[in-house]
Design a protein around this motif. Structure first.
Motif, PDB file in Angstrom:
ATOM      1  N   LEU A  69     -21.100 -31.232  -7.903  1.00  0.00           N
ATOM      2  CA  LEU A  69     -21.085 -30.251  -8.999  1.00  0.00           C
ATOM      3  C   LEU A  69     -21.317 -28.868  -8.290  1.00  0.00           C
ATOM      4  N   SER A  84     -27.258 -23.846 -11.258  1.00  0.00           N
ATOM      5  CA  SER A  84     -26.336 -24.389 -12.249  1.00  0.00           C
ATOM      6  C   SER A  84     -26.404 -25.722 -12.407  1.00  0.00           C
ATOM      7  N   ALA A  85     -26.002 -26.506 -11.621  1.00  0.00           N
ATOM      8  CA  ALA A  85     -25.755 -28.021 -11.364  1.00  0.00           C
ATOM      9  C   ALA A  85     -26.994 -28.701 -11.659  1.00  0.00           C
ATOM     10  N   LEU A 128     -27.792 -28.232 -15.759  1.00  0.00           N
ATOM     11  CA  LEU A 128     -26.965 -28.936 -16.354  1.00  0.00           C
ATOM     12  C   LEU A 128     -27.202 -30.464 -16.733  1.00  0.00           C
ATOM     13  N   LEU A 129     -27.574 -30.805 -15.376  1.00  0.00           N
ATOM     14  CA  LEU A 129     -27.999 -32.252 -15.240  1.00  0.00           C
ATOM     15  C   LEU A 129     -29.271 -32.524 -15.933  1.00  0.00           C
ATOM     16  N   GLN A 172     -30.192 -30.868 -18.682  1.00  0.00           N
ATOM     17  CA  GLN A 172     -29.753 -30.657 -20.067  1.00  0.00           C
ATOM     18  C   GLN A 172     -29.321 -32.150 -20.593  1.00  0.00           C
ATOM     19  N   LEU A 173     -28.462 -32.629 -19.576  1.00  0.00           N
ATOM     20  CA  LEU A 173     -27.754 -33.834 -19.938  1.00  0.00           C
ATOM     21  C   LEU A 173     -28.291 -35.201 -19.814  1.00  0.00           C
ATOM     22  N   ARG A 224     -20.884 -37.428 -18.658  1.00  0.00           N
ATOM     23  CA  ARG A 224     -21.819 -36.533 -18.835  1.00  0.00           C
ATOM     24  C   ARG A 224     -21.604 -35.666 -17.524  1.00  0.00           C
ATOM     25  N   VAL A 225     -21.193 -36.060 -16.463  1.00  0.00           N
ATOM     26  CA  VAL A 225     -21.134 -35.422 -15.126  1.00  0.00           C
ATOM     27  C   VAL A 225     -20.014 -34.611 -15.392  1.00  0.00           C
ATOM     28  N   ALA A 265     -20.481 -31.551 -17.222  1.00  0.00           N
ATOM     29  CA  ALA A 265     -20.990 -30.655 -16.469  1.00  0.00           C
ATOM     30  C   ALA A 265     -20.387 -29.948 -15.610  1.00  0.00           C
ATOM     31  N   ILE A 279     -19.859 -25.891 -15.180  1.00  0.00           N
ATOM     32  CA  ILE A 279     -20.713 -25.466 -14.150  1.00  0.00           C
ATOM     33  C   ILE A 279     -20.838 -24.016 -13.919  1.00  0.00           C
ATOM     34  N   MET A 285     -24.228 -29.540 -26.818  1.00  0.00           N
ATOM     35  CA  MET A 285     -23.929 -28.533 -25.479  1.00  0.00           C
ATOM     36  C   MET A 285     -22.518 -27.571 -25.898  1.00  0.00           C
TER      37      MET A 285
END
Length: 293
Positions: free
Chosen positions: A94, A111-112, A115-116, A118-119, A139-140, A143, A147, A173
């Motif tokens: 990411l 940011s990665a 996001l991870l 949040q997911l 999910r990835v 992201a 990103i 999201m």
């Protein structure tokens, strides 16, 4: 944020006409559900918008600016065919994708990580993609499309194969991005989800836009039908058509929704009325009728 304009796109593959004057817009802060049967032209439209394919004619614009490489770098894209690296750590790749979009190493890493979290994958940041379930891999992939904080999101079947919890996470999201003014377009065969999530919906068939509007507009544009729970039969007023009949009552169709009082009064005159309801089709029913037509 700018508006995405799909303007009279045409595309053929040999003798197969994939797109036929495809035209619509996605406004800032709007979630646009892009639905149609397999082969209707949804993925082709998205790939032309991304520059993966070229149109035979027509144009894709961001506001008044024709789509170009600079604009494409500001788009978040989630393809139907997932494209991440199975043997690489998810946080590392990411970060790599963020740097490809021009972010610094630290900004991309931060940011990665965010996001991870949040997911729900914060504890899996160092894992290889292949070690995750298919739902978590998806999910990835989301992201990866988010990103670089894109100004436009284009998502091709983002909810395919997800469990209900993952669907809710992804929906939240996307809704958050729309609230920030980002135009969001996504395709899906899960029409109940499209109905719940979308501000507007476009239904496509055979490469053309058949109908579009808000969910309420589309549902109210369907046939005008009333369900009357009554034991009486044969009382139907002029201008109505019998659609179905059960032990509980009947369903009648009329051309004018203002005929509701006429229908109700005729039913009451014929016998007891236990319930009287206008039947408004959900998006799934409407989709079947539009495609059949």
């Amino acid at each position: 944020m700018p508006t995405l304009h799909i303007d009279h796109l045409n595309k053929s593959f040999g003798d197969n006409r994939a797109l036929n004057d495809m035209t619509f817009s996605v406004n800032p802060g709007e979630i646009y559900g892009f639905v149609g049967s397999n082969g209707a032209g949804k993925s082709t439209t998205m790939r032309i918008a991304l520059g993966v394919l070229s149109a035979d004619s027509g144009q894709v614009r961001f506001d008044d600016t024709p789509m170009n490489d600079d604009i494409r770098r500001r788009i978040g894209y989630m393809p139907e065919e997932r494209g991440l690296y199975g043997k690489e750590g998810i946080a590392d790749q990411l970060t790599y994708f963020g740097r490809l979009h021009g972010m610094s190493g630290k900004s991309a890493h931060d940011s990665a990580t965010s996001l991870l979290e949040q997911l729900g994958l914060g504890e899996r940041a160092g894992d290889k993609l292949d070690d995750l379930s298919l739902g978590n891999q998806q999910r990835v992939q989301l992201a990866a499309s988010l990103i670089h904080e894109p100004e436009l999101l284009i998502l091709d079947e983002p909810f395919s194969g997800l469990d209900p919890v993952a669907v809710e996470v992804m929906s939240r999201m996307l809704t958050e991005r729309a609230r920030q003014g980002v135009p969001v377009i996504f395709s899906s065969h899960q029409l109940d989800l499209v109905q719940r999530l979308s501000d507007r919906v476009g239904i496509v068939a055979r490469g053309s836009m058949v109908t579009e509007g808000t969910v309420d507009e589309l549902r109210m544009s369907g046939p005008v039908r009333f369900e009357v729970h009554t034991p009486a039969r044969g009382w139907y007023p002029e201008g109505t058509q019998l659609v179905s009949e059960t032990d509980h009552g009947v369903v009648l169709e009329t051309a004018d929704p203002a005929n509701d009082q006429q229908i109700l009064q005729a039913a009451i005159a014929a016998g007891p009325v236990h319930a009287f309801t206008r039947l408004i089709p959900d998006l799934t029913d409407l989709f079947r009728e539009v495609i059949a037509a």
